[in-house]
Design a protein around this motif. Structure first.
Motif, PDB file in Angstrom:
ATOM      1  N   TYR A 148     -11.418  -2.825   4.746  1.00 35.18           N
ATOM      2  CA  TYR A 148     -10.766  -1.555   5.083  1.00 35.18           C
ATOM      3  C   TYR A 148     -10.446  -1.461   6.571  1.00 35.18           C
ATOM      4  O   TYR A 148      -9.335  -1.091   6.949  1.00 35.18           O
ATOM      5  N   PHE A 194      -7.595  -3.746   7.500  1.00 39.84           N
ATOM      6  CA  PHE A 194      -6.328  -3.198   7.012  1.00 39.84           C
ATOM      7  C   PHE A 194      -5.836  -2.076   7.930  1.00 39.84           C
ATOM      8  O   PHE A 194      -4.678  -2.057   8.327  1.00 39.84           O
ATOM      9  N   ILE A 213      -9.631  -6.367   0.294  1.00 33.98           N
ATOM     10  CA  ILE A 213      -9.292  -6.446   1.722  1.00 33.98           C
ATOM     11  C   ILE A 213     -10.300  -5.586   2.482  1.00 33.98           C
ATOM     12  O   ILE A 213     -10.673  -4.504   2.028  1.00 33.98           O
ATOM     13  N   HIS A 229       0.833  -1.203   0.000  1.00 34.67           N
ATOM     14  CA  HIS A 229       0.000   0.000   0.000  1.00 34.67           C
ATOM     15  C   HIS A 229       0.864   1.249   0.000  1.00 34.67           C
ATOM     16  O   HIS A 229       0.629   2.190  -0.759  1.00 34.67           O
ATOM     17  N   CYS A 283      -7.554  -1.143  -0.608  1.00 30.56           N
ATOM     18  CA  CYS A 283      -8.347  -2.246  -0.056  1.00 30.56           C
ATOM     19  C   CYS A 283      -9.351  -2.765  -1.077  1.00 30.56           C
ATOM     20  O   CYS A 283      -9.552  -3.979  -1.197  1.00 30.56           O
ATOM     21  N   SER A 318      -8.341   3.265   1.165  1.00 26.57           N
ATOM     22  CA  SER A 318      -9.638   2.781   0.684  1.00 26.57           C
ATOM     23  C   SER A 318      -9.525   2.186  -0.723  1.00 26.57           C
ATOM     24  O   SER A 318     -10.039   1.095  -0.995  1.00 26.57           O
TER      25      SER A 318
END
Length: 96
Positions: free
Chosen positions: A35, A38, A33, A17, A28, A25
Motif C-alpha cells: 500500500y 503504491f 501490492i 486502480h 493493493c 487499500s
C-alpha cells in the motif's frame, strides 16, 4: 520476495486502480501490492508535468498586455469572460 517495477508499470497500476472503482487499500490487497509503495508511486507520477497542460486543470497565466490599445485615443477595449463552472462566470471589461 519484492518485485521491482518500472515507472511505466507503476503508471499502468495507477491507471488500473483509477478504473477499478476500488479503494487504494482494496486494490493493493487484490493485486498483492504494498500500500505505501503504491501511494508513493501514485503521488510521484501525479507530480510529473504533462504535455497537455491545458487539459490538466492547473492554473496558467496569460499576458493580457497585448489586449491594451497602443494609445488611450485608440478606443480599443477588451472584454474577458472566465467560465468558472456550475454556471458561474467572471466578466472583466475595459473600454478605451
Amino acid at each position: 520476495m519484492r518485485k521491482h517495477r518500472t515507472p511505466e508499470q507503476w503508471q499502468a497500476l495507477v491507471d488500473q486502480h483509477r478504473d477499478s472503482g476500488l479503494s487504494a487499500s482494496q486494490f493493493c490487497k487484490q493485486e498483492n501490492i504494498g500500500y505505501s509503495s503504491f501511494c508513493n508511486w501514485r503521488k510521484r507520477l501525479s507530480d510529473q508535468p504533462t504535455d497537455n497542460s491545458t487539459d490538466s486543470g492547473e492554473a496558467s497565466f496569460l499576458d493580457l498586455s497585448s489586449l491594451m490599445g497602443t494609445s488611450p485615443s485608440s478606443g480599443l477595449g477588451w472584454n474577458i469572460v472566465l467560465s468558472l463552472g456550475n454556471g458561474v462566470e467572471l466578466r472583466l471589461s475595459q473600454n478605451g
